[in-house]
Design an enzyme around this catalytic site. Structure first.
Site, PDB file in Angstrom:
ATOM      1  N   LEU A 128       0.869  -1.167   0.000  1.00 14.24           N
ATOM      2  CA  LEU A 128       0.000   0.000   0.000  1.00 14.24           C
ATOM      3  C   LEU A 128       0.906   1.218   0.000  1.00 14.24           C
ATOM      4  CD1 LEU A 128      -3.104   0.413   0.104  1.00 14.24           C
ATOM      5  CD2 LEU A 128      -2.872   0.812   2.555  1.00 14.24           C
ATOM      6  N   ASP A 129       0.689   2.120  -0.945  1.00  7.07           N
ATOM      7  CA  ASP A 129       1.499   3.324  -1.064  1.00  7.07           C
ATOM      8  C   ASP A 129       1.547   4.074   0.261  1.00  7.07           C
ATOM      9  OD1 ASP A 129       1.762   6.358  -1.708  1.00  7.07           O
ATOM     10  OD2 ASP A 129       2.435   5.369  -3.539  1.00  7.07           O
ATOM     11  N   LYS A 130       2.694   4.661   0.589  1.00  7.04           N
ATOM     12  CA  LYS A 130       2.811   5.333   1.889  1.00  7.04           C
ATOM     13  C   LYS A 130       1.854   6.511   2.019  1.00  7.04           C
ATOM     14  CE  LYS A 130       6.317   8.959   1.481  1.00  7.04           C
ATOM     15  NZ  LYS A 130       7.540   9.516   2.082  1.00  7.04           N
ATOM     16  N   HIS A 131       1.465   7.116   0.898  1.00  2.00           N
ATOM     17  CA  HIS A 131       0.542   8.243   0.970  1.00  2.00           C
ATOM     18  C   HIS A 131      -0.898   7.797   1.169  1.00  2.00           C
ATOM     19  CE1 HIS A 131       3.998   9.982  -1.360  1.00  2.00           C
ATOM     20  NE2 HIS A 131       3.840  10.891  -0.432  1.00  2.00           N
ATOM     21  N   THR A 132      -1.180   6.508   0.970  1.00  3.28           N
ATOM     22  CA  THR A 132      -2.515   5.952   1.114  1.00  3.28           C
ATOM     23  C   THR A 132      -2.657   5.309   2.482  1.00  3.28           C
ATOM     24  OG1 THR A 132      -2.570   5.473  -1.259  1.00  3.28           O
ATOM     25  CG2 THR A 132      -4.200   4.363   0.108  1.00  3.28           C
TER      26      THR A 132
END
Length: 307
Positions: A137-141
């Site tokens: 999971l993308d760190k921004h998500t």
């Protein structure tokens, strides 16, 4: 000069290749192989016992080169930013952990983060050193992440994603297009409104970005607008495929880029994280049949609201 760093809790390793000619020392290889790290930094690591063989024996600046041996070292960054949000364990059993990951926190060490990541935090919280992610999971998500605790069954959980046997639903916030906003104000919209988005995604520049390209579709998302307040919409996004930044690019393709997206439609200058402006994308629900127990899992976290 002393260099202040944050050190990874778990070591990385590199297999020393059998080259011709061979380096004389391990230090010579490290300086050549990791050229992005200054010689000063490597010398400091070697002198402080931060590089070693598999058995724990230290490697210093004079240690002879051993082809095909593993040299262990610890990733370091000059400054590690503390992410001021907490992870939450939503489910735990003998084989897996399902956790909520906050915005800005990487799943695994990356970039300027070595210990500030979900895996390391959960290892400390549970005392389980074998925790590893079954997907990314993308760190921004923010949102739900499935991790395994038993290495012997890790591939069975990972295969859920490869074989499309897991259902993921995201919440997202985006400003409506002028056409949708006008229709809503005129009372001409009946919710929910659905879109099926299928197109071809490929690498952009810089390489960590994704863009629409010509060709046979390789990405598929189902998108629903479920609520509206003023000109802001609440969406449920269901990725059928799992391309990099797929949901962000698909929302942009509909003319509704996500709120606080620093990548799309325009890459913003890199700077310190602004923790007051998280990307409005959340992995809100995960549904699958547990490959070991056969139990149906339906895990949710609190979603976005327009109130």
């Amino acid at each position: 000069m002393t260099i202040n760093t944050a050190r990874a809790a778990q070591p990385s390793y590199v297999v020393l290749p059998k080259t011709d000619p061979l380096p004389v020392t391990v230090a010579e290889f490290l300086l050549q192989h990791f050229s992005q790290i200054t010689p000063e930094v490597w010398m400091q690591r070697l002198r402080k016992g931060k590089v070693h063989w598999k058995n724990g024996e230290l490697i210093d600046e004079h240690t002879p080169y051993r082809p095909l041996a593993r040299a262990y070292y610890y990733r370091e960054v000059a400054v590690e930013t503390k992410v001021p949000f907490e992870e939450v364990i939503l489910h735990q059993d003998d084989n897996a952990i399902i956790a909520y990951k906050p915005h800005f926190l990487p799943v695994t060490p990356s970039g300027n983060y070595v210990n500030e990541c979900l895996v390391h935090r959960l290892r400390i919280k549970t005392g389980i050193d074998t925790i590893a992610p079954a997907h990314r999971l993308d760190k921004h998500t923010a949102g739900i992440v499935l991790l395994t605790t038993n290495p012997e069954v890790r591939h069975q959980y990972h295969n859920l994603f490869i074989e499309g046997k897991i259902r993921k639903d995201y919440h997202a916030l985006a400003q409506l297009t002028p056409e949708l906003s006008a229709a809503h104000q005129a009372g001409n919209l009946n919710l929910p409104i659905s879109w099926t988005v299928k197109n071809r995604l490929g690498p952009a520049s810089p390489s960590f970005l994704t863009q629409l390209v010509e060709g046979e579709p390789n990405s598929h998302s189902e998108i629903q607008l479920i609520a509206i307040k003023a000109d802001m919409g609440l969406f449920v996004l269901s990725p059928i495929t799992g391309k990099t930044h797929q949901l962000r690019v698909h929302m942009q393709s509909l003319g509704m880029p996500l709120v606080n997206d620093s990548f799309y439609p325009e890459l913003q200058p890199k700077g310190p994280e602004d923790f007051t402006k998280p990307l409005k994308l959340l992995a809100q629900r995960l549904r699958f049949i547990d490959p070991i127990s056969g139990v149906v899992r339906d895990i949710q976290c609190q979603g976005f609201s327009l109130d």
